[in-house]
Design an enzyme around this catalytic site. Sequence first.
Site, PDB file in Angstrom:
ATOM      1  N   ASN A  42      -4.469   8.434 -36.752  1.00  0.00           N
ATOM      2  CA  ASN A  42      -3.474   8.906 -37.713  1.00  0.00           C
ATOM      3  C   ASN A  42      -2.639   7.733 -38.230  1.00  0.00           C
ATOM      4  O   ASN A  42      -2.360   6.770 -37.500  1.00  0.00           O
ATOM      5  CB  ASN A  42      -2.600  10.013 -37.136  1.00  0.00           C
ATOM      6  CG  ASN A  42      -1.915   9.663 -35.836  1.00  0.00           C
ATOM      7  OD1 ASN A  42      -2.425   8.895 -35.028  1.00  0.00           O
ATOM      8  ND2 ASN A  42      -0.743  10.248 -35.614  1.00  0.00           N
ATOM      9  N   ILE A  43      -2.269   7.827 -39.494  1.00  0.00           N
ATOM     10  CA  ILE A  43      -1.490   6.781 -40.160  1.00  0.00           C
ATOM     11  C   ILE A  43      -0.292   7.453 -40.820  1.00  0.00           C
ATOM     12  O   ILE A  43      -0.443   8.170 -41.822  1.00  0.00           O
ATOM     13  CB  ILE A  43      -2.343   6.044 -41.221  1.00  0.00           C
ATOM     14  CG1 ILE A  43      -3.632   5.491 -40.598  1.00  0.00           C
ATOM     15  CG2 ILE A  43      -1.526   4.914 -41.864  1.00  0.00           C
ATOM     16  CD1 ILE A  43      -4.632   4.943 -41.621  1.00  0.00           C
ATOM     17  N   GLU A  44       0.874   7.263 -40.218  1.00  0.00           N
ATOM     18  CA  GLU A  44       2.069   7.922 -40.734  1.00  0.00           C
ATOM     19  C   GLU A  44       2.747   7.077 -41.809  1.00  0.00           C
ATOM     20  O   GLU A  44       2.368   5.930 -42.077  1.00  0.00           O
ATOM     21  CB  GLU A  44       3.022   8.227 -39.569  1.00  0.00           C
ATOM     22  CG  GLU A  44       2.362   9.180 -38.580  1.00  0.00           C
ATOM     23  CD  GLU A  44       3.282   9.669 -37.480  1.00  0.00           C
ATOM     24  OE1 GLU A  44       4.354   9.067 -37.260  1.00  0.00           O
ATOM     25  OE2 GLU A  44       2.911  10.673 -36.844  1.00  0.00           O
ATOM     26  N   CYS A  53      -4.136  12.335 -41.187  1.00  0.00           N
ATOM     27  CA  CYS A  53      -4.592  12.589 -39.822  1.00  0.00           C
ATOM     28  C   CYS A  53      -5.809  11.732 -39.477  1.00  0.00           C
ATOM     29  O   CYS A  53      -6.573  11.311 -40.362  1.00  0.00           O
ATOM     30  CB  CYS A  53      -4.990  14.051 -39.666  1.00  0.00           C
ATOM     31  SG  CYS A  53      -3.643  15.225 -39.786  1.00  0.00           S
ATOM     32  N   GLU A  55      -8.634  12.587 -38.140  1.00  0.00           N
ATOM     33  CA  GLU A  55      -9.933  13.172 -38.509  1.00  0.00           C
ATOM     34  C   GLU A  55     -10.284  12.854 -39.956  1.00  0.00           C
ATOM     35  O   GLU A  55     -11.433  12.542 -40.288  1.00  0.00           O
ATOM     36  CB  GLU A  55      -9.908  14.697 -38.338  1.00  0.00           C
ATOM     37  CG  GLU A  55      -9.638  15.179 -36.921  1.00  0.00           C
ATOM     38  CD  GLU A  55      -8.153  15.399 -36.631  1.00  0.00           C
ATOM     39  OE1 GLU A  55      -7.320  14.580 -37.069  1.00  0.00           O
ATOM     40  OE2 GLU A  55      -7.845  16.401 -35.972  1.00  0.00           O
ATOM     41  N   CYS A  90      -5.904  19.963 -37.128  1.00  0.00           N
ATOM     42  CA  CYS A  90      -5.011  20.795 -37.943  1.00  0.00           C
ATOM     43  C   CYS A  90      -5.825  21.556 -38.996  1.00  0.00           C
ATOM     44  O   CYS A  90      -7.013  21.288 -39.206  1.00  0.00           O
ATOM     45  CB  CYS A  90      -3.928  19.938 -38.604  1.00  0.00           C
ATOM     46  SG  CYS A  90      -4.474  19.053 -40.084  1.00  0.00           S
ATOM     47  N   CYS A  93      -7.481  19.417 -41.725  1.00  0.00           N
ATOM     48  CA  CYS A  93      -8.631  18.670 -41.197  1.00  0.00           C
ATOM     49  C   CYS A  93      -9.820  19.584 -40.929  1.00  0.00           C
ATOM     50  O   CYS A  93     -10.972  19.189 -41.122  1.00  0.00           O
ATOM     51  CB  CYS A  93      -8.236  17.900 -39.945  1.00  0.00           C
ATOM     52  SG  CYS A  93      -7.166  16.492 -40.315  1.00  0.00           S
TER      53      CYS A  93
HETATM   54  N1  THU Z   1      -2.331  14.644 -36.472  1.00  0.00           N
HETATM   55  C1  THU Z   1      -3.620  14.203 -36.558  1.00  0.00           C
HETATM   56  O1  THU Z   1      -3.881  13.008 -36.727  1.00  0.00           O
HETATM   57  N2  THU Z   1      -4.615  15.125 -36.479  1.00  0.00           N
HETATM   58  C2  THU Z   1      -4.429  16.457 -36.289  1.00  0.00           C
HETATM   59  O2  THU Z   1      -5.350  17.227 -36.377  1.00  0.00           O
HETATM   60  C3  THU Z   1      -3.087  16.937 -35.935  1.00  0.00           C
HETATM   61  C4  THU Z   1      -1.960  16.032 -36.299  1.00  0.00           C
HETATM   62  C5  THU Z   1      -1.236  13.657 -36.586  1.00  0.00           C
HETATM   63  C6  THU Z   1      -0.440  13.755 -37.830  1.00  0.00           C
HETATM   64  C7  THU Z   1       0.874  13.143 -37.390  1.00  0.00           C
HETATM   65  O3  THU Z   1       0.804  11.740 -37.555  1.00  0.00           O
HETATM   66  C8  THU Z   1       0.971  13.456 -35.921  1.00  0.00           C
HETATM   67  O4  THU Z   1      -0.346  13.827 -35.513  1.00  0.00           O
HETATM   68  C9  THU Z   1       1.930  14.570 -35.582  1.00  0.00           C
HETATM   69  O5  THU Z   1       1.669  15.707 -36.317  1.00  0.00           O
END
Ligand code: THU
Length: 136
Positions: A42-44, A53, A55, A90, A93
């Site tokens: 994940n890259i915020e 996300c 995935e 999620c 995804c």
């Molecule tokens: N996140 C994912 O990378 N994949 C998911 O399926 C669920 C959520 C990440 C997004 C965010 O950076 C962190 O998890 C918290 O939601």
Amino acid sequence: MTPEALLQQAENARQNSYCPYSRFAVGAAILCDDGRVFDGCNIENAAFSPTICAERVAVAKAVSAGVRRITAVAVVGGNADKKGGACTPCGVCRQVLAEFCAPDTPVYMYDTDGGVCTRTMNELLPFGFSAADLEE
Ligand code: THU
């Protein structure tokens, strides 16, 4: 490839997670029909909504390298200071993965006890929207 091996690749990718806002680090690895594995984390973003996300990073890497069929998926997540554990994809995804998976494609995760938890794509996204709907 065993579920454990694909989950380990997801955990390796998770080490690169950029998650300073949630501190929830996620890694994903997808096995493709040509045998290649693509991974992602994940890259915020400070603006929050541009966050992507793990995935979808893995899917973008695979598709941009020519892949069209995914044969297995592994997802690992949890607090950035700890080893990865249970994390299910999620909703967004699930929709993106379903585009390139078959209904019976396995998605490997950990359960809360650390065991491997497997669900099919169809179990994660039953009655999903797909290309077939566009033909109605
Ligand atoms: N996140 C994912 O990378 N994949 C998911 O399926 C669920 C959520 C990440 C997004 C965010 O950076 C962190 O998890 C918290 O939601």
